[in-house]
Structure formats: C-alpha cells, structure tokens
Design an enzyme around this catalytic site. Structure first.
Site, PDB file in Angstrom:
ATOM      1  N   ASN A   1       0.473  -6.176  -4.515  1.00  0.00           N
ATOM      2  CA  ASN A   1      -1.182  -5.574  -4.475  1.00  0.00           C
ATOM      3  C   ASN A   1      -0.754  -5.222  -2.655  1.00  0.00           C
ATOM      4  O   ASN A   1      -0.325  -5.837  -2.521  1.00  0.00           O
ATOM      5  CB  ASN A   1      -2.207  -6.843  -4.467  1.00  0.00           C
ATOM      6  CG  ASN A   1      -2.970  -7.199  -5.997  1.00  0.00           C
ATOM      7  OD1 ASN A   1      -2.589  -6.458  -6.406  1.00  0.00           O
ATOM      8  ND2 ASN A   1      -3.274  -8.265  -6.579  1.00  0.00           N
TER       9      ASN A   1
ATOM     10  N   HIS B   1       4.411  -3.161  -2.613  1.00  0.00           N
ATOM     11  CA  HIS B   1       4.247  -2.110  -2.637  1.00  0.00           C
ATOM     12  C   HIS B   1       3.069  -1.755  -1.380  1.00  0.00           C
ATOM     13  O   HIS B   1       2.521  -0.694  -1.269  1.00  0.00           O
ATOM     14  CB  HIS B   1       2.641  -1.930  -3.921  1.00  0.00           C
ATOM     15  CG  HIS B   1       3.600  -1.820  -4.931  1.00  0.00           C
ATOM     16  ND1 HIS B   1       2.585  -1.782  -6.536  1.00  0.00           N
ATOM     17  CD2 HIS B   1       4.880  -1.256  -5.655  1.00  0.00           C
ATOM     18  CE1 HIS B   1       3.455  -1.923  -7.483  1.00  0.00           C
ATOM     19  NE2 HIS B   1       5.628  -1.590  -6.655  1.00  0.00           N
TER      20      HIS B   1
ATOM     21  N   CYS C   1      -2.204  12.288  13.899  1.00  0.00           N
ATOM     22  CA  CYS C   1      -0.759  11.039  15.247  1.00  0.00           C
ATOM     23  C   CYS C   1      -2.250  11.031  16.274  1.00  0.00           C
ATOM     24  O   CYS C   1      -1.854  12.721  16.876  1.00  0.00           O
ATOM     25  CB  CYS C   1       0.145  10.665  14.401  1.00  0.00           C
ATOM     26  SG  CYS C   1       0.396   9.716  16.360  1.00  0.00           S
TER      27      CYS C   1
ATOM     28  N   GLY D   1      -2.759 -11.409 -13.071  1.00  0.00           N
ATOM     29  CA  GLY D   1      -2.733  -9.776 -13.706  1.00  0.00           C
ATOM     30  C   GLY D   1      -2.471  -8.718 -13.492  1.00  0.00           C
ATOM     31  O   GLY D   1      -2.249  -8.230 -12.118  1.00  0.00           O
TER      32      GLY D   1
ATOM     33  N   ASN E   1      -4.039 -14.474 -17.020  1.00  0.00           N
ATOM     34  CA  ASN E   1      -4.616 -13.207 -17.837  1.00  0.00           C
ATOM     35  C   ASN E   1      -5.610 -12.947 -18.302  1.00  0.00           C
ATOM     36  O   ASN E   1      -5.428 -13.197 -19.947  1.00  0.00           O
ATOM     37  CB  ASN E   1      -3.373 -11.700 -17.783  1.00  0.00           C
ATOM     38  CG  ASN E   1      -3.510 -10.619 -18.016  1.00  0.00           C
ATOM     39  OD1 ASN E   1      -4.716 -10.119 -17.906  1.00  0.00           O
ATOM     40  ND2 ASN E   1      -3.246  -9.273 -17.292  1.00  0.00           N
TER      41      ASN E   1
ATOM     42  N   ALA F   1      -8.388 -14.608 -13.595  1.00  0.00           N
ATOM     43  CA  ALA F   1      -7.516 -16.136 -12.209  1.00  0.00           C
ATOM     44  C   ALA F   1      -8.356 -16.864 -11.854  1.00  0.00           C
ATOM     45  O   ALA F   1      -7.747 -17.870 -11.433  1.00  0.00           O
ATOM     46  CB  ALA F   1      -6.242 -14.970 -11.669  1.00  0.00           C
TER      47      ALA F   1
HETATM   48  N1  APR Z   1      -8.021 -12.164 -13.844  1.00  0.00           N
HETATM   49  C1  APR Z   1      -7.404 -12.041 -13.928  1.00  0.00           C
HETATM   50  N2  APR Z   1      -6.773 -10.869 -14.115  1.00  0.00           N
HETATM   51  C2  APR Z   1      -7.304 -10.134 -14.587  1.00  0.00           C
HETATM   52  C3  APR Z   1      -8.446  -9.910 -14.300  1.00  0.00           C
HETATM   53  C4  APR Z   1      -9.050 -11.543 -13.767  1.00  0.00           C
HETATM   54  N3  APR Z   1     -10.596 -11.286 -13.178  1.00  0.00           N
HETATM   55  N4  APR Z   1      -9.535  -8.930 -14.700  1.00  0.00           N
HETATM   56  C5  APR Z   1      -8.285  -7.899 -15.262  1.00  0.00           C
HETATM   57  N5  APR Z   1      -6.932  -8.756 -15.020  1.00  0.00           N
HETATM   58  C6  APR Z   1      -6.120  -7.723 -15.784  1.00  0.00           C
HETATM   59  C7  APR Z   1      -5.801  -6.752 -16.331  1.00  0.00           C
HETATM   60  O1  APR Z   1      -6.171  -7.974 -18.053  1.00  0.00           O
HETATM   61  C8  APR Z   1      -4.828  -6.137 -16.440  1.00  0.00           C
HETATM   62  O2  APR Z   1      -3.470  -6.907 -17.216  1.00  0.00           O
HETATM   63  O3  APR Z   1      -5.444  -7.738 -14.597  1.00  0.00           O
HETATM   64  C9  APR Z   1      -4.061  -6.521 -15.264  1.00  0.00           C
HETATM   65  C10 APR Z   1      -4.761  -5.138 -14.178  1.00  0.00           C
HETATM   66  O4  APR Z   1      -3.828  -4.655 -15.039  1.00  0.00           O
HETATM   67  P1  APR Z   1      -3.134  -3.085 -13.772  1.00  0.00           P
HETATM   68  O5  APR Z   1      -4.459  -2.222 -13.188  1.00  0.00           O
HETATM   69  O6  APR Z   1      -2.278  -1.941 -14.520  1.00  0.00           O
HETATM   70  O7  APR Z   1      -2.947  -4.032 -12.204  1.00  0.00           O
HETATM   71  P2  APR Z   1      -0.891  -3.491 -12.175  1.00  0.00           P
HETATM   72  O8  APR Z   1      -0.127  -4.763 -12.891  1.00  0.00           O
HETATM   73  O9  APR Z   1      -0.738  -4.734 -10.264  1.00  0.00           O
HETATM   74  O10 APR Z   1      -0.085  -2.151 -11.926  1.00  0.00           O
HETATM   75  C11 APR Z   1       0.596  -2.560 -11.253  1.00  0.00           C
HETATM   76  O11 APR Z   1       0.341   0.294 -10.448  1.00  0.00           O
HETATM   77  O12 APR Z   1      -1.077   1.622 -10.420  1.00  0.00           O
HETATM   78  C12 APR Z   1       0.175   0.997  -8.935  1.00  0.00           C
HETATM   79  O13 APR Z   1       1.122   0.571  -7.034  1.00  0.00           O
HETATM   80  C13 APR Z   1      -0.058   0.365  -8.385  1.00  0.00           C
HETATM   81  O14 APR Z   1       0.335  -1.904  -7.458  1.00  0.00           O
HETATM   82  C14 APR Z   1       0.038  -1.252  -8.511  1.00  0.00           C
HETATM   83  C15 APR Z   1       0.947  -1.029 -10.091  1.00  0.00           C
END
Ligand code: APR
Length: 253
Positions: free
Chosen positions: A106, A123, A154, A195, A221, A240
């Site tokens: 994040n 990231h 800038c 998450g 999750n 979470a």
């Molecule tokens: N608590 C826990 N998990 C949750 C909740 C919650 N309240 N709500 C949603 N989720 C879960 C979803 O089920 C999903 O598995 O969070 C996850 C979100 O997935 P993504 O949106 O794909 O996020 P992430 O895995 O962090 O993405 C990775 O993708 O676009 C790039 O750079 C961006 O860092 C990001 C990377």
C-alpha cells in the site's frame, strides 16, 4: 462472531505467541475499512479505470491524462482517511514486540499514521512527488493546492515533470524496500498476510519465498486469494479490522 471464527482467532493468537520472528504482509484490503477502495474485486479501482493508466510508459507519453486520473483515484477523498482497527492492532503488536516488520504493497501511509515503526513500502508512498529532472521532492498536497496546473511542473527547476513517489507498473521496486523485504522472507517464522489478492509480481512472491523458507502463513481476508489453497496454513475468512482487533485483544490482554 461464529464459534469457528473464534477458534481461528484463538489459534492465530497461539501461533503469534509461539513465533520468534513475525512479519506482516499487507495489501489494499487492510485499508478498505478506512474508506480506501481496493484495486480488484467489489468496488475495485480497476473496475473503473484501466490499469494501463499506471504504466510508467503511459505516464511519460501522456502525463496529462495520467495525472487527471491519479488526482481522482488517489488525491480526492471526501473525508480524511484514517487508520482502522487493523492498522492499529498491527502497531500495538509491534510495540509489544510480537511483530518485527510490516511489508506493505500500500502507498496510503496508514501504517505510519497508526504508529507502526518498521515498515517496508514495496510500492512507495503517495504522500510525495518527485521531479523527474532535478529529483527535488515535495508534499503532493502542497503541490496540488498551490497550483491547479496539471500535469504539475517542478517549482525548483521549473521545467521538470513531477511524478508521485509510488511505483508505477514497469518501474523497479525501491532497492532498500526490496532488500529489507527479502531479509524478512528469509528470517521470519510467521507471516500474517492481510488483504491481498496476491496477484501482482514481484510483491506477490514474498509470502511464497517466506513459505519456502519454512515460514507459517496466517491469512486474513473475507475472500480466498491465490495463497489460500496453496501456502496458507490458517485462513481467517474475515475483515481485517475485526480479526486483527480480536487477535491483538487476546494476545495483549
Ligand atoms: N479486510 C481484509 N481484506 C479485504 C477487505 C477487508 N475489509 N476488503 C477487501 N479485502 C481483500 C479482497 O478480498 C482482496 O483479496 O483485499 C484484497 C484486495 O486485493 P487488491 O485490490 O488486488 O489489492 P492488492 O492485492 O494489495 O493489490 C496489489 O496491485 O494494482 C496494484 O500496486 C497495486 O499494490 C497494489 C497491487
């Protein structure tokens, strides 16, 4: 909370108390209860915007379109975004010595704002922008308030394009974050994965490398991820905030 979930929370707290070196690996899901949409799944950013927008090649060829979308996606929150119970629980576990580091995908700075200290941002972070010419760094909100000009240039060298200091698709992972993260994946005997869909490389390899090094995996999750039926040892199907608040309460009581 169901009896089954209570049993999983209790099992997780025992695994945490028995572990020697714990790292947390967090994704967008940990910030959903703070009001920040995830990238994928219900309400996901990529349901509204094409991910290609955040390709570095696209940004460099069309900074205007990209900056307009970036402003909408990342910098126009109706409310001030705050850490939720999940961020706070991880900060408490670190403060009491149960958690050694957070590796986060994040860019929202919420782990810092919750009080966590050892954070490796795989990231980058959305709070700052950097000049692509002279490398000067600025707080993004100052830049966006001072001049409504998009794409922002800038203020120091007056010509360079400003880019948010988070990693676009196609960019290298920050060297220190990468090195520190790999160290954690080598020494941790427990990862708490919170998450994340586990779909974006190379970040998604980290829990897999940890597992290959003998690490146990607790996953939190509401939905299964690419880890759930492959490397996860204990899957807590729960939001979470609720899960981590209960786990921290059991351990820190
Ligand atoms: N608590 C826990 N998990 C949750 C909740 C919650 N309240 N709500 C949603 N989720 C879960 C979803 O089920 C999903 O598995 O969070 C996850 C979100 O997935 P993504 O949106 O794909 O996020 P992430 O895995 O962090 O993405 C990775 O993708 O676009 C790039 O750079 C961006 O860092 C990001 C990377």
């Amino acid at each position: 909370m169901s009896l089954a979930l209570q049993a999983q929370i209790s099992k997780a707290s025992e695994m945490i108390k028995d572990a020697n070196h714990i790292a947390a690996f967090t994704g967008a899901g940990i910030s959903v209860e703070s009001g920040i949409p995830p990238f994928r799944g219900e309400g996901g950013i990529w349901n509204k915007y094409p991910p290609e927008l955040l390709e570095i090649s696209h940004f460099l060829t069309d900074p205007l379109t990209t900056w307009k979308a970036i402003k909408e996606i990342f910098y126009t929150f109706e409310h001030t975004v705050k850490p939720n119970e999940a961020h706070i629980a991880l900060a408490k576990l670190e403060a009491r010595g149960f958690l050694k580091a957070i590796i986060t995908q994040n860019i929202d700075n919420l782990h810092q704002e919750a009080g966590s200290k050892t954070i490796f941002e795989f990231h980058g972070n959305m709070k700052y922008v950097r000049c692509l010419d002279c490398q000067a760094e600025f707080e993004v909100m100052r830049i966006l308030q001072d001049n409504s000009m998009i794409p922002p240039l800038c203020p120091t060298c007056e010509t360079g394009l400003l880019k948010p200091d988070f990693i676009f698709f196609g960019e290298d992972i920050p060297k220190m974050a990468y090195r520190n993260t790999m160290d954690q994946a080598k020494i941790a005997d427990l990862f708490i994965v919170v998450g994340t869909t586990g779909q974006v490389v190379p970040a998604s390899y980290i829990p897999i490398i940890a597992k290959q090094n003998g690490c146990k995996i607790i996953e939190i999750n509401p939905q299964p991820s690419s880890y759930t039926n492959t490397i996860t040892d204990l899957f807590i199907q729960c939001k979470a905030g609720e899960a981590l608040k209960q786990i921290a309460a059991l351990i820190l009581k």
